[in-house]
Design a protein around this motif. Structure first.
Motif: not given
Lengths: 193, 622
Positions: A96-97, A101, A161-166
């Motif tokens: 992810f980072s 994805e 939410n598809q918030d990959t950072v979170l």
């Protein structure tokens, strides 16, 4: 209907009319049924209604295991699976980072299956905790179970939410420590059992 | 911190700093929050959703993980999409600061960029010569492409692109568009790399062989606008030219007829004499296209002497020497280090864009000369049912023959001018795309007509038969071709002793490179024997001397450009200095030998050219 129970020494003296009654009787003896075969046909995944519809059954075979034994077996499996799951989290976070994805979601999907299984193990832990753990360890276990539930919910929210950072933060800084704590508890239970 | 960063940024980007200073901070759609490790992070709000830009636990650790994916071996440039709060960029900068790698940063959020400058020290990054920033809220087509293209080697740049994944969440369209442009740059470089690999050796040799002509002939720049408002017909050698070639006779004297090199002989054999011929070809078969024109029936010496040949300095030298008429330079925007160096002594002679084919160069030429309308003939960019080119064009054949000859080329069908499917090749298709792109950006007031009467559909052109085009647009007699001819013939070159002094200085430097390379070979021998005998002291001594030799060569590296083609393969090796000691030393032996051979050949040519130029200057003085 002839009934044979494998795995545990259970004598079903009474005559039972339905499969449901037999299952209840086996489970009442602190056992978990892992397989049901009716006239050589595997019906383990049948619903109650579906089981009722199979009539007449000449020979019913049941594979049963004592709940405690089953939990301990799954804990043994858990002890070897948890380190792999923890390593897998690092791979998800890296994917992810680095913006991969698709790879991240694929790995996460696999991990979620594993987490589901861990969830079922956790759900049964309290049934044996008093046998193999002291009070302090039980307290720690309860804390881990609480954190586990919170973290999984947060992860699912971030996922939605598809918030990959979170998601990465939760996986790396919240879920991973919980899994490490869990690994320690499982190790202790296995040792004591 | 903000002031310090703005001061550093101002040296290179005063306009950006002005914008940042003036920007109002009211409409923020993000919040700065404190991460667990006390760094700052950003939470973006988009509708009812919010998401993080950096980790809320440890953004610096996250940055380290992001840049860990980059392979720095042999890398020249990194393009970063999204500045965010800049953690990943600072991390990257620390890794490349001593490697002379360029950083290109694309960011669309001015407010966020300004916010970032409040928390971390970016002054060293902003003062880094190789830092390039594209900070725009809106992006026009090709802007990122141009931003990168103007600062990289168009053939040998190794570019990595990486991005802050979360920026695609708040400005997906912007960053997807940027990414597509970066990928296009990389794709074009890869295509160029292959072209340069195939053609580069000739290009450099030919430029050097042609250097006296480059010095003594005019560039198109001084004649810009000379065709203003006059029709120009670009005649290419597509198979459709068979259909309407004879109609060109009616346009003679009423339009400038410009033939690309492959179309020239078919035209002349049919009694059609163009006004200008253009070539950018470096290949041997250019001789078939442009030499021995006097053998064609009906062509007189007088006519040949009126033919202007528009040429790129890298074309086959024999063709230029054989040409009877005047020469006019058209330097293309491409790997133009040598011409830039030369222009310091002979003056700027113009630059024209290239899309890879001579037809693009022809378009660039007539466009800059002001022609209107610009008419394409024989510009199929596809095959006809039977043939690849017009009858009589050198290299002509059937599609099947073409496929056999170019086994690795991709063949497929595309839409033709009638909306039906027509066979083409990958390279023709790329040429078509380039035409579509340049026509989209071309002067809208001018008219562009595709009078090919066949082939692929070129966007931005009007379709018309050649007959109708001539009837409607080539109605008045014009003398612009004669005007150009007279001006080209009367050109008087402007250069002096300082050019010869410079060439002699280059000779001296190349001589030094040759000597250093010879010393390098001796040192490699010493190093190999020390390594083999386990003589550590000998290894250290020879390694140190080798390093010094390489530094000396590196100091003179600008001169290697004259025989750079000999060492192209070293450009292509991203891991030149990796592997075991013996492998590296083998690479060095190969490298030194190529430097020695290249130096010898260059010195030989330069000697002759200097003698020639000295004669010119003496004549002038007499």
């Amino acid at each position: 209907m002839e009934v044979t129970v494998y795995g545990e020494n259970i004598n079903l003296k009474k005559e039972y009319e339905t499969v449901g009654e037999i299952i209840d009787a086996v489970e009442a003896r602190n056992c978990v049924i892992t397989k049901i075969v009716a006239d050589e046909k595997d019906v383990t995944d049948f619903t109650g209604e579906e089981l009722e519809r199979i009539k007449p059954i000449e020979h019913l075979e049941i594979l049963a295991k004592q709940t405690k034994k089953l939990i301990l077996e799954s804990l043994e499996e858990g002890e070897s699976y948890l380190p792999r799951l923890i390593d897998g989290i690092d791979n998800i976070v890296t994917a992810f980072s680095q913006g991969n994805e698709r790879e991240g979601y694929n790995l996460l999907e696999q991990a979620l299956e594993g987490l589901g299984w861990i969830n079922s193990v956790i759900a049964n832990l309290d049934k044996i905790s008093l046998t193999f753990m002291n009070k302090e360890e039980v307290k720690k276990l309860n804390e881990v179970i609480n954190s586990w539930q919170e973290v999984i919910q947060e992860l699912l929210d971030a996922f939605e939410n598809q918030d990959t950072v979170l998601m990465n933060d939760i996986l790396e800084y919240e879920l991973k420590p919980v899994l490490e704590d869990l690994q320690e508890i499982v190790r202790k239970i296995n040792k004591n059992s | 911190m903000l002031k310090k960063n703005l001061r550093a940024l101002e040296n290179k980007y005063p306009k950006i700093v002005q914008k940042l200073t003036e920007i109002k901070e009211k409409r923020k759609n993000f919040e700065i929050i404190e991460a667990k490790n006390k760094d700052k992070t950003v939470q973006f709000n988009k509708g009812s959703k919010s998401f993080l830009l950096h980790s809320k636990y440890n953004p610096k650790k996250e940055a380290e993980r992001m840049t860990a994916q980059i392979n720095f071996d042999g890398l020249n440039s990194v393009v970063v999409l999204g500045f965010g709060l800049g953690y990943h960029i600072l991390n990257l900068f620390r890794k490349i600061i001593n490697k002379n790698i360029k950083i290109f940063v694309v960011e669309n959020n001015l407010l966020l960029f300004k916010e970032a400058l409040k928390y971390e020290d970016f002054s060293d990054l902003f003062n880094y010569d190789n830092f390039h920033l594209f900070l725009e809220e809106e992006m026009k087509e090709d802007e990122v492409y141009k931003f990168i293209n103007s600062k990289v080697d168009l053939a040998f740049e190794n570019i990595e692109v990486f991005y802050l994944p979360s920026v695609f969440k708040y400005a997906g369209e912007y960053y997807n568009f940027s990414l597509a442009q970066v990928e296009e740059t990389i794709e074009r470089i890869n295509i160029n790399k292959n072209t340069v690999k195939k053609k580069g050796i000739n290009w450099k040799k030919h430029f050097l062989e042609n250097i006296d002509l480059v010095i003594n002939t005019p560039g198109f720049d001084r004649f810009k606008g000379i065709f203003k408002g006059k029709p120009a017909i670009i005649v290419s050698a597509g198979p459709s030219l068979d259909k309407n070639m004879m109609k060109l006779k009616k346009a003679k004297g009423k339009a400038v007829i410009l033939a690309v090199n492959t179309a020239l002989k078919p035209l002349l054999r049919n009694g059609i004499i163009p006004d200008i011929v253009i070539t950018i070809e470096e290949k041997d078969d250019l001789i078939d296209h442009l030499c021995n024109l006097d053998e064609i029936k009906g062509i007189t010496e007088e006519e040949l002497e009126k033919f202007i040949l528009v040429f790129d300095p890298r074309v086959k030298p024999e063709v230029l020497r054989d040409w009877k008429g005047p020469l006019l330079q058209l330097v293309l925007y491409y790997d133009d280090y040598m011409i830039r160096w030369l222009e310091d002594y002979i003056g700027f002679k113009g630059r024209s864009y290239t899309g890879g084919s001579v037809a693009h160069a022809a378009f660039g030429f007539v466009y800059q000369m002001g022609a209107d309308p610009i008419i394409f003939v024989g510009q199929d960019l596809a095959f006809s049912e039977k043939n690849t080119h017009v009858t009589g064009a050198p290299g002509k054949g059937t599609i099947e023959e073409n496929k056999k000859e170019h086994k690795r080329v991709d063949y497929f069908k595309i839409e033709d001018i009638n909306g039906e499917l027509v066979w083409t090749r990958r390279d023709y298709y790329e040429y078509l795309k380039f035409f579509n792109r340049i026509l989209k950006k071309a002067d809208e007031k001018r008219t562009y007509i595709d009078a090919t009467e066949g082939g692929a559909k070129i966007e931005g052109t009007q379709l018309m038969t050649l007959e109708k085009t001539i009837k409607e647009h080539c109605t008045q007699k014009t003398n612009v071709n004669k005007e150009l001819l007279a001006k080209v013939k009367s050109f008087s070159p402007e250069w002096g002793e300082d050019l010869i002094e410079e060439l002699e200085k280059v000779e001296e430097d190349i001589e030094k490179i040759k000597t250093y390379a010879q010393e390098g070979l001796t040192l490699v021998d010493k190093l190999v024997s020390a390594l083999s005998s386990g003589n550590q002291q000998g290894v250290e001594k020879a390694s140190k001397s080798l390093k010094q030799i390489n530094e000396k060569i590196s100091y003179l590296k600008d001169n290697i450009v004259f025989f750079e083609s000999d060492i192209y393969e070293f450009h292509l090796k991203r891991n030149f200095t990796s592997g075991n000691n013996f492998k590296i030393l083998n690479n060095f032996v190969d490298f030194y030998n190529k430097l020695i051979n290249g130096s010898k050949r260059t010195l030989n040519i330069l000697d002759k050219k200097i003698t020639l130029l000295k004669k010119d200057i003496n004549k002038e003085e007499c």
